[in-house]
Design a protein around this motif. Structure first.
Motif, PDB file in Angstrom:
ATOM      1  N   MET A   5     -14.344   5.199  16.888  1.00  0.00           N
ATOM      2  CA  MET A   5     -14.190   5.223  15.404  1.00  0.00           C
ATOM      3  C   MET A   5     -13.772   3.767  15.004  1.00  0.00           C
ATOM      4  O   MET A   5     -12.971   3.021  15.650  1.00  0.00           O
ATOM      5  N   LEU A   6     -14.272   3.416  13.974  1.00  0.00           N
ATOM      6  CA  LEU A   6     -14.031   2.168  13.282  1.00  0.00           C
ATOM      7  C   LEU A   6     -12.549   1.977  12.748  1.00  0.00           C
ATOM      8  O   LEU A   6     -12.184   3.013  12.464  1.00  0.00           O
ATOM      9  N   GLU A   7     -12.126   0.801  12.790  1.00  0.00           N
ATOM     10  CA  GLU A   7     -10.624   0.836  12.354  1.00  0.00           C
ATOM     11  C   GLU A   7     -10.650   0.457  10.733  1.00  0.00           C
ATOM     12  O   GLU A   7     -11.355  -0.234  10.215  1.00  0.00           O
ATOM     13  N   PRO A   8      -9.808   1.001  10.059  1.00  0.00           N
ATOM     14  CA  PRO A   8      -9.724   0.871   8.656  1.00  0.00           C
ATOM     15  C   PRO A   8      -9.254  -0.752   8.392  1.00  0.00           C
ATOM     16  O   PRO A   8      -8.705  -1.226   9.145  1.00  0.00           O
ATOM     17  N   LYS A   9      -9.916  -1.157   7.276  1.00  0.00           N
ATOM     18  CA  LYS A   9      -9.329  -2.503   6.863  1.00  0.00           C
ATOM     19  C   LYS A   9      -8.208  -2.373   5.677  1.00  0.00           C
ATOM     20  O   LYS A   9      -8.282  -1.239   5.047  1.00  0.00           O
ATOM     21  N   LEU A  30      -0.861  -4.919  -4.791  1.00  0.00           N
ATOM     22  CA  LEU A  30      -0.953  -3.639  -4.105  1.00  0.00           C
ATOM     23  C   LEU A  30      -1.773  -3.624  -2.773  1.00  0.00           C
ATOM     24  O   LEU A  30      -2.796  -4.307  -2.712  1.00  0.00           O
ATOM     25  N   THR A  31      -1.331  -2.926  -1.988  1.00  0.00           N
ATOM     26  CA  THR A  31      -2.240  -2.638  -0.688  1.00  0.00           C
ATOM     27  C   THR A  31      -3.169  -1.675  -0.751  1.00  0.00           C
ATOM     28  O   THR A  31      -2.868  -0.558  -1.410  1.00  0.00           O
ATOM     29  N   ARG A  32      -4.438  -1.641  -0.411  1.00  0.00           N
ATOM     30  CA  ARG A  32      -5.302  -0.616   0.013  1.00  0.00           C
ATOM     31  C   ARG A  32      -5.876  -0.363   1.028  1.00  0.00           C
ATOM     32  O   ARG A  32      -6.059  -1.743   1.947  1.00  0.00           O
ATOM     33  N   TYR A  33      -6.117   0.630   1.477  1.00  0.00           N
ATOM     34  CA  TYR A  33      -6.883   0.683   2.844  1.00  0.00           C
ATOM     35  C   TYR A  33      -8.522   1.091   2.649  1.00  0.00           C
ATOM     36  O   TYR A  33      -8.752   1.881   1.842  1.00  0.00           O
ATOM     37  N   VAL A  34      -9.157   0.618   3.229  1.00  0.00           N
ATOM     38  CA  VAL A  34     -10.632   0.604   2.965  1.00  0.00           C
ATOM     39  C   VAL A  34     -11.496   1.215   3.905  1.00  0.00           C
ATOM     40  O   VAL A  34     -11.258   0.651   5.493  1.00  0.00           O
ATOM     41  N   CYS A  35     -12.364   2.251   3.823  1.00  0.00           N
ATOM     42  CA  CYS A  35     -13.181   2.635   4.882  1.00  0.00           C
ATOM     43  C   CYS A  35     -14.082   1.605   5.370  1.00  0.00           C
ATOM     44  O   CYS A  35     -15.059   0.968   4.424  1.00  0.00           O
ATOM     45  N   TYR A  50      -8.347   3.407  -0.583  1.00  0.00           N
ATOM     46  CA  TYR A  50      -7.244   4.475  -0.725  1.00  0.00           C
ATOM     47  C   TYR A  50      -5.848   3.769  -0.765  1.00  0.00           C
ATOM     48  O   TYR A  50      -5.731   2.537  -0.301  1.00  0.00           O
ATOM     49  N   LYS A  51      -4.847   4.356  -1.412  1.00  0.00           N
ATOM     50  CA  LYS A  51      -3.452   3.784  -1.582  1.00  0.00           C
ATOM     51  C   LYS A  51      -2.749   4.212  -0.320  1.00  0.00           C
ATOM     52  O   LYS A  51      -2.044   3.348   0.211  1.00  0.00           O
ATOM     53  N   LYS A  52      -3.213   5.531   0.345  1.00  0.00           N
ATOM     54  CA  LYS A  52      -2.398   5.756   1.687  1.00  0.00           C
ATOM     55  C   LYS A  52      -3.446   5.692   2.889  1.00  0.00           C
ATOM     56  O   LYS A  52      -4.433   6.156   2.844  1.00  0.00           O
ATOM     57  N   LEU A  53      -2.823   5.305   3.833  1.00  0.00           N
ATOM     58  CA  LEU A  53      -3.280   5.208   5.187  1.00  0.00           C
ATOM     59  C   LEU A  53      -3.998   6.512   5.519  1.00  0.00           C
ATOM     60  O   LEU A  53      -5.122   6.830   6.041  1.00  0.00           O
TER      61      LEU A  53
END
Length: 87
Positions: free
Chosen positions: A1-5, A13-18, A25-28
């Motif tokens: 599986m690829l790792e989230p960015k 603000l921190t965002r988690y990217v597919c 997304y705001k939440k991992l």
């Protein structure tokens, strides 16, 4: 599986990217749930939207119908039955 960015937005603000489709997304935990299903499903025949549940396709296609872009029943009746849907 690829790792989230992980990205820091202009507002700080921190965002988690597919890594596959780029959705943020705001939440991992929300991103990890998304990543389990990303790439599965069916693409809307009128736009790039991909859905993994028949009811989500129905909601999405209703928007196109309201915009006058299609006859809704044609697409829901012909929804691919050979894809892995979460129902």
């Amino acid at each position: 599986m690829l790792e989230p960015k992980v990205v820091i937005m202009d507002d700080g603000l921190t965002r988690y990217v597919c890594p596959q489709c780029g959705v943020k997304y705001k939440k991992l935990s929300a991103l990890r749930g998304h990543m389990k299903e990303c790439g599965k499903g069916a693409q809307c025949p009128l736009c790039p939207k991909i859905v993994t549940q028949r009811r989500n396709l129905a909601k999405h296609m209703e928007r196109h119908r309201r915009d006058g872009l299609l006859e809704f029943h044609h697409f829901i009746d012909n929804f691919p039955s050979n894809i892995n849907l979460i129902i």
